[in-house]
Motif scaffolding. Sequence first.
Motif, PDB file in Angstrom:
ATOM      1  N   HIS A 285      -1.871   7.840   0.914  1.00 56.60           N
ATOM      2  CA  HIS A 285      -1.651   6.926   2.228  1.00 56.60           C
ATOM      3  C   HIS A 285      -0.397   7.445   4.221  1.00 56.60           C
ATOM      4  O   HIS A 285      -0.516   8.357   3.647  1.00 56.60           O
ATOM      5  CB  HIS A 285      -0.516   6.410   0.868  1.00 56.60           C
ATOM      6  CG  HIS A 285      -0.102   5.404   0.086  1.00 56.60           C
ATOM      7  ND1 HIS A 285      -0.753   3.981  -0.012  1.00 56.60           N
ATOM      8  CD2 HIS A 285      -0.693   5.775  -1.160  1.00 56.60           C
ATOM      9  CE1 HIS A 285      -1.403   3.731  -1.242  1.00 56.60           C
ATOM     10  NE2 HIS A 285      -1.242   4.579  -2.254  1.00 56.60           N
ATOM     11  N   ARG A 315       1.174  -3.275   3.553  1.00 58.57           N
ATOM     12  CA  ARG A 315       1.405  -2.506   3.068  1.00 58.57           C
ATOM     13  C   ARG A 315       1.017  -0.894   3.893  1.00 58.57           C
ATOM     14  O   ARG A 315       1.032  -1.479   5.074  1.00 58.57           O
ATOM     15  CB  ARG A 315       0.546  -2.441   1.622  1.00 58.57           C
ATOM     16  CG  ARG A 315       0.371  -3.830   0.778  1.00 58.57           C
ATOM     17  CD  ARG A 315       0.306  -4.506  -0.151  1.00 58.57           C
ATOM     18  NE  ARG A 315      -1.360  -4.461   0.526  1.00 58.57           N
ATOM     19  CZ  ARG A 315      -1.355  -5.689   0.112  1.00 58.57           C
ATOM     20  NH1 ARG A 315      -0.843  -6.756   0.058  1.00 58.57           N
ATOM     21  NH2 ARG A 315      -2.816  -6.178   0.261  1.00 58.57           N
ATOM     22  N   ASP A 316      -0.390  -0.822   3.469  1.00 53.86           N
ATOM     23  CA  ASP A 316      -1.002   0.465   4.421  1.00 53.86           C
ATOM     24  C   ASP A 316      -1.478  -0.150   5.647  1.00 53.86           C
ATOM     25  O   ASP A 316      -2.363   0.871   6.153  1.00 53.86           O
ATOM     26  CB  ASP A 316      -0.894   1.860   3.693  1.00 53.86           C
ATOM     27  CG  ASP A 316      -1.082   2.071   2.518  1.00 53.86           C
ATOM     28  OD1 ASP A 316       0.592   1.955   3.005  1.00 53.86           O
ATOM     29  OD2 ASP A 316      -1.595   2.535   1.444  1.00 53.86           O
TER      30      ASP A 316
END
Length: 502
Positions: A285, A315-316
């Motif tokens: 990540h 999120r990412d």
Amino acid sequence: MAHIGIEHLLHQSERLGVEHVAGPRTGGRISRVEIADAGDLGGLAAGTLVILDVAEPPSAYRVDIALRQAGARGLGGLLLPLRAPLALTSQDLAERGGVPVLQAPGRKASDLAVAIDRMVNSQASDVLTRVHFAMERVRAAAEGPAEDAVDAVLAAAGAALGGTVALTPDPRVGWAEETGVFIGEVPRGRLVFEPSGEDGYAGGDAAALALPGIASVVSKALLREVQQRFAPRQTSAELIAQLVVAEPSRVDALSDQAFRLGFPLQLSHVVAWLEFTDPGDTDHHPPRALQSALELHAFELFENRDELWHIAFIRDDALIISSEGPGRGDHQRRLREVAAGIADHAQTLAGGRWESTVGMGTPQVGATGLRQSAAEARIAAETAVASGRVGHIVATDVTGLRRVLLDFYASPTSRKLLEDLLRPLDSEDPHKAETAVRTLLAYLSNRNSPARAGRELLLHPNAVTYRMRKIEKALQLDLEDPDTRFAVELACRVRLLSAETR
């Protein structure tokens, strides 16, 4: 014996509180400091800076006598600890005799003697004094308006240290660097000091000690400035992120919040979706610091654009949203320019480790349109990554059946289930496998008719029948069953779509 020139005193005039009145501004030699009466200079050694022991302005006659004696003995200069007008005769004597004349209104003679003696005989003490003075000036400058604080701090630091203090941009400056400047956790650059040509004495040493503290103040000033400039945009971005991923039942409530914040949902919106991939470890990540740095870089890009822009993170992944009045045209192109700049900056920040794949949605109007454009962009980005086009910018016109297929293909689970159906055909070489898939798709999409499939494939019906016998034997599936036929046709379309996107 240690000594300094008169220019060193003048360069520290703000700290010492001295002013030049007459005589030379450079050269000479000051090797010691004495407090003496204006009429008692005869026994002083050459190079002595004399601080006149006076409580009231002396007469012009006494000043003239003192200047004659100072010139004759090669003294380093005269300093009056008060403000006194200097007669023209005194000014002329100072110039001809090469005697600098200074004033220090309101300063005690003893304090001046100690401060100047440190400069002459103890460089270490003077360095520490300069550092303390510089930090006082820097902190005072930082208290000003947020938009001017950084420039004011750098100017104050340079003046106090005897040179120029500048911020050199470097988005990859390390946390361990003493002079590194950061906005929160975002690297910004480092401070550098360039001494003035008039004052190399002690300034560099003082700067070496002071710059880490000054860098801390600059970092805080930059953070305060950024928070004031971009806080409203950050708040809107958080709401946009919620709106994109929310369940349909929450869209109306979130739209109301957007309206209260002043975000114009009624505009046309187009979204770019950035997916970050570590080619060496696809399960890795991206660091949180990468998002913070990209957010700040994006805000600075947005300031020079006419459209309304936001960046949000889910999120990412990152979303870049461009909003403008419907019908302007080239909306996707302008988004592509900005998204490419942000993706390139991510590459720079990561030192080439992280690849940024960009999916582009189509311009859509309103809250529902914003969500649709984001979904299109996400599917395009995930499809590009899944098909091996990592690091590319992909704009896909995802409408109708093609959009459904892309959504299937972007899902690893769905893609695996469909690939498993056709896996027996992969025992052939890749070219034969693709031919088999195309034959199978033509056969199924023409309701299992060899004749119609042959016309589409430019083959004789018997050739289609021959191929299908081999395909059915390999698949071991009942292609007369409607559910099986649907699943296999979908698998064929997704397989061929993947070939298109590679």
